[in-house]
Design an enzyme around this catalytic site. Structure first.
Site, PDB file in Angstrom:
ATOM      1  N   HIS A  87       7.867   1.924  -1.106  1.00  0.00           N
ATOM      2  CA  HIS A  87       7.196   2.518   0.041  1.00  0.00           C
ATOM      3  C   HIS A  87       6.441   3.781  -0.365  1.00  0.00           C
ATOM      4  O   HIS A  87       7.032   4.768  -0.806  1.00  0.00           O
ATOM      5  CB  HIS A  87       8.238   2.861   1.108  1.00  0.00           C
ATOM      6  CG  HIS A  87       7.675   3.498   2.340  1.00  0.00           C
ATOM      7  ND1 HIS A  87       7.155   2.768   3.378  1.00  0.00           N
ATOM      8  CD2 HIS A  87       7.547   4.797   2.699  1.00  0.00           C
ATOM      9  CE1 HIS A  87       6.730   3.590   4.323  1.00  0.00           C
ATOM     10  NE2 HIS A  87       6.964   4.829   3.936  1.00  0.00           N
TER      11      HIS A  87
ATOM     12  N   GLU B 118      12.091   2.761  -0.844  1.00  0.00           N
ATOM     13  CA  GLU B 118      11.234   3.925  -1.015  1.00  0.00           C
ATOM     14  C   GLU B 118      11.380   4.455  -2.438  1.00  0.00           C
ATOM     15  O   GLU B 118      12.287   4.066  -3.184  1.00  0.00           O
ATOM     16  CB  GLU B 118      11.591   5.020  -0.011  1.00  0.00           C
ATOM     17  CG  GLU B 118      10.521   6.107   0.067  1.00  0.00           C
ATOM     18  CD  GLU B 118      10.590   6.945   1.327  1.00  0.00           C
ATOM     19  OE1 GLU B 118       9.641   7.686   1.585  1.00  0.00           O
ATOM     20  OE2 GLU B 118      11.601   6.851   2.050  1.00  0.00           O
TER      21      GLU B 118
ATOM     22  N   ASP C 145      11.845  -5.984  -1.586  1.00  0.00           N
ATOM     23  CA  ASP C 145      10.760  -5.297  -2.298  1.00  0.00           C
ATOM     24  C   ASP C 145       9.486  -5.405  -1.478  1.00  0.00           C
ATOM     25  O   ASP C 145       8.568  -6.153  -1.797  1.00  0.00           O
ATOM     26  CB  ASP C 145      10.568  -5.920  -3.687  1.00  0.00           C
ATOM     27  CG  ASP C 145       9.510  -5.181  -4.505  1.00  0.00           C
ATOM     28  OD1 ASP C 145       9.293  -3.987  -4.232  1.00  0.00           O
ATOM     29  OD2 ASP C 145       8.918  -5.807  -5.405  1.00  0.00           O
TER      30      ASP C 145
END
Length: 847
Positions: A656, A713, A704
């Protein structure tokens, strides 16, 4: 670390559906385009039987151009099929949303179709979590530098669709460290199988030859994965090579290497991660090919900061220049408590080279950063970029709460993905000071003071002054806490127990200054003797173990240092026992197998404790435990994935991030090689994880996907222990036990006065062979310098001193000794006996 709550689901083939009511009005545009609407910067055109619009260029955000329809009904628990046909004259990844039509614009579906000149049908399914009579369907089409034309047709939303079932591709059932194993280190794998009896296994080299074989060990059902598993131990094979595979139960593992420089490059890549995370500086193509970008948040339009950032309304009457530091994670926020633990672990990895026998040095030029070549190890230069930010967050003298530290700085609203830092137009704000942030500065600035003293005495003094001011301010304001509701535009990072931060700050101030008040605070803290070795033992909120390990390792006059060192070994033994009992070799077994947010960093931080115990004891069991723990990170796990980008045949690559957003925009890169994903998180705080992973078991609570910020993240405080552990393993060579020391050193301070000290050093040859030519090296704690030496040639680089023989004392016979002496200039703080001496590169015993 938190991010905009957006749901993006993977594409699925259109299922066969019974006819269900159509929720979209006029999705075929056979009679104009009402009730569809567009933003004022476009004109809708349905004259051709499809809805088209010319999209202007030079827009920044996806929502700068929108086409939408309102009043679309949704029913809670209903699974919908959403589809449309779209074209784009220039390839473009738009955003297709079904969302709440008012603030906070909660998104029930958020997908990113990659549109081309060819008409493609895009089909998605999602389950609505709410009943809503007036949801909004929207196409967000802004963010392009150049104009293009968008057309859409056959927009349909129908209920009654079968739920989208997510099945991760876990590959072969033989799970290995996909990077490799130390030649003489532990070599373990996990086999997922229904068999309950032992099974044969074969190790195959890169040429296809079977080089070892054996039988697996059944382990039963592993609670962290729900799988029936066997363990495979092939540690007895010690031939280095590439392209090995392990075969068992009809399955062939992904390839891996034995030996070679497995971890030196990972150490460097994990540290190189930080340069493109920098705020306030251009990222150069020459230093990071493919990752160049303009400087972010320098007050250059459309940015509003960070050169003169105001506080949130009512918090303060000043602005601060905080244009430095690292972006914390996948957003544009900068947080002192997360930055504190991150920069501490980088500086701690460097400081470890002064006292650990198996530690490779960090050098100038190692990381290819703008400061390379300035005579300072690059890891310290990188750490300084963050330290400058932390120092700038301190409340100025003369202001209310002077000496305290603002908790964080970030946008006043959440931003969407993708968004490069220099294009962020949101207002930046300083958030109220907190005791936790203040103590993070006190600890890290005190640490920086002793580490930078040999390289930049002025910066060292400035850091120590700031640390003292922060300590005094925290004592005066011991209970200023960040609000848990202060989470608009950035994470709250609340912490209502700062006893551990006080302990940590006191420890670092004592180690740097040697002063009695800090020593007494350390000794009086209940945490000094408490059992702090929990499964979630080290993170930005829990920092007591950082203090304990530094007190154990950094030379000092702490009266109970031996007991502190023993306590670290005790904690490490606990984690090692957990690892040995785990079918996947994990030093992490939280209660009820509830994996935490950032679980990979928890695994690595437990490994830091194990590694520190090895530095204390030299016991190979601990080094082997660290190597085995890394197996999980690099592929020996239930999902058969490496959680480090670019390492292993299959690795996480869609962490992320607003600017490493290749999944959303192919013109943007994946995260840099060496970036750690947060990994499995049982709490599933983001919508895509909630949609895809509901009911997951521990290790399977990961996807993922760039939108899964709670499982995937990237953050500065996760890459820090990755770099620390990779550096530790890089120093283990081929995994063999360290050879017995062949020398012993006696270091005696014969005299010490206000502006100098006099030392006699005796080097003993304890081996059976003569030493013909010698160089003895050690490192001072802070800014001490050798001013004059006799009976040896002495030189100094930073804190490291090299004493080399003269022609007449080069030879030391077996059992013999040579002595030399020197005068030194002291630093401002303590002057303890160095912890590590090396003779011609090999460690000596220290008398």
């Amino acid at each position: 670390m938190l991010a905009l709550a957006a749901t993006a689901l993977t594409w699925v083939p259109a299922p066969a559906l019974a006819q269900a009511p159509e929720q979209i009005v006029n999705g075929t545009f056979d009679s104009g385009h009402a009730p569809w609407w567009g933003t004022s910067n476009i004109t809708l055109d349905s004259s051709s039987g499809e809805l088209c619009a010319d999209i202007p260029g030079a827009t920044v955000n996806p929502w700068d151009v929108i086409i939408g329809q309102d009043n679309v009904p949704l029913v809670a628990g209903e699974t919908y099929r959403y589809s449309f046909v779209a074209t784009a004259t220039s390839d473009f990844s738009g955003r297709a949303l079904i969302q709440l039509p008012v603030d906070p614009w909660t998104q029930y579906l958020a997908v990113y179709p990659r549109m081309t000149a060819e008409a493609n049908t895009y089909t998605y399914t999602f389950t609505s979590p709410v009943s809503l009579p007036n949801a909004q369907v929207a196409f967000q089409l802004g963010g392009s530098a150049t104009p293009w034309r968008f057309c859409v047709d056959n927009v349909s939303l129908q209920g009654g669709a079968p739920p989208d079932v997510y099945e991760p591709d876990t590959g072969p059932r033989v799970r290995v460290n996909q990077v490799g194993y130390l030649t003489h280190g532990p070599k373990n794998a996990t086999l997922v199988t229904e068999a309950t009896n032992a099974l044969p296994w074969r190790l195959v080299n890169g040429s296809g030859t079977v080089v070892a074989s054996g039988s697996s060990t059944p382990r039963g059902v592993d609670g962290s994965s729900g799988q029936n598993v066997h363990s495979i131990d092939f540690s007895g094979y010690v031939v280095a090579g590439v392209g090995y595979t392990l075969v068992a139960d009809g399955e062939t593992s992904r390839p891996f290497d034995l030996g070679g420089n497995l971890y030196g490059q990972l150490r460097d890549d994990a540290l190189k991660f930080y340069y493109p995370q920098r705020s306030g500086i251009e990222i150069l193509e020459s230093l990071r090919p493919g990752y160049a970008r303009p400087a972010g948040h320098l007050g250059v339009a459309p940015n509003t900061g960070d050169t003169a950032v105001p506080c949130q309304p009512g918090v303060c009457d000043y602005t601060l220049d905080v244009a430095s530091g690292w972006y914390d994670a996948g957003d544009h926020g900068k947080y002192v408590v997360n930055g504190g633990i991150s920069v501490f672990q980088l500086m701690n990895a460097f400081e470890r080279t002064r006292y650990a026998q198996a530690a490779q040095p960090f050098t100038d030029g190692q990381l290819a950063i703008p400061e390379s070549g300035n005579g300072v190890p690059d890891i310290l230069d990188e750490a300084r970029w963050e330290m400058e930010f932390l120092l700038r967050m301190q409340v100025p003298a003369g202001k209310p709460l002077a000496g305290m530290v603002h908790h964080k700085v970030h946008d006043n609203e959440w931003t969407g993905l993708p968004l490069l830092p220099h294009l962020d137009s949101k207002r930046r704000e300083l958030h109220p000071p907190s005791t936790a942030a203040t103590l993070n500065l006190a600890a890290t600035a005190a640490q920086a003071a002793r580490l930078f003293a040999p390289y930049d005495p002025a910066f060292a003094r400035r850091s120590l002054t700031a640390a003292r001011a922060a300590w005094a301010a925290a004592l005066a304001h011991p209970a200023l806490y960040a609000s848990p509701s202060d989470s608009t535009g950035g994470g709250a990072y609340e912490d209502f127990d700062v006893r551990d931060e006080f302990y940590w700050a006191a420890a670092e101030l004592f180690l740097t200054t040697g002063e009695a008040p800090f020593r007494d605070f350390v000794l009086g803290s209940p945490l000094h003797t408490a059992d702090i070795w929990s499964e979630q033992g080290i993170n930005w909120r829990e920092v007591a173990a950082l203090a304990r390990m530094d007190l154990a390792m950094v030379p000092s006059s702490l009266p109970d240092r031996a007991a502190v060192r023993l306590s670290v070994v005790t904690g490490a033994t606990k984690y090692l026992n957990t690892l040995n009992a785990h079918a996947y070799g994990l030093p992490y077994a939280p209660s009820d197998n509830m994996f935490a947010w950032g679980s990979t960093s928890q695994v690595l931080n437990n490994m830091v404790v194990i590694a520190t115990a090895h530095d204390i004891t030299g016991d190979k069991r601990f080094a082997d435990g660290v190597a085995q723990g890394m197996d999980y990170i690099l592929g020996r796990n239930a999902l058969n994935i490496s959680y480090v980008t670019g390492y292993g045949e299959v690795s996480a690559e869609n962490q992320h991030s607003r600017w490493y957003a290749h999944q959303l925009n192919p013109a943007l890169p994946h995260p840099p090689r060496g970036t750690l994903s947060g990994g499995p998180n049982s709490s599933l705080q983001d919508p895509i994880a909630q949609q895809k992973l509901k009911g997951c078991v521990a290790q399977f609570c990961f996807i993922d996907d760039i939108e899964s910020y709670s499982t995937n993240e990237l953050t500065i405080n996760w890459n820090a222990p990755l770099a620390w552990i990779a550096a530790f393993l890089a120093g283990q060579g081929d995994g063999s036990a360290a050879p017995a020391a062949s020398c012993q050193v006696s270091y005696v301070k014969q005299d010490e006065w206000s502006d100098g000290f006099n030392v006699q050093v005796t080097l003993h040859n304890t081996s059976a062979s003569a030493i013909n030519g010698w160089t003895l090296r050690w490192s001072f704690l802070g800014g001490q310098t050798v001013t004059q030496a006799w009976s040896a040639n002495a030189s100094q680089s930073g804190s490291t001193v090299s004493a080399t023989h003269l022609p007449w004392n080069a030879l030391i016979p077996p059992g013999g000794a040579v002595s030399f002496g020197f005068l030194g200039a002291p630093a401002a703080g303590p002057n303890p006996i160095p912890a590590l001496f090396t003779l011609n590169g090999a460690a000596c015993l220290n008398r």
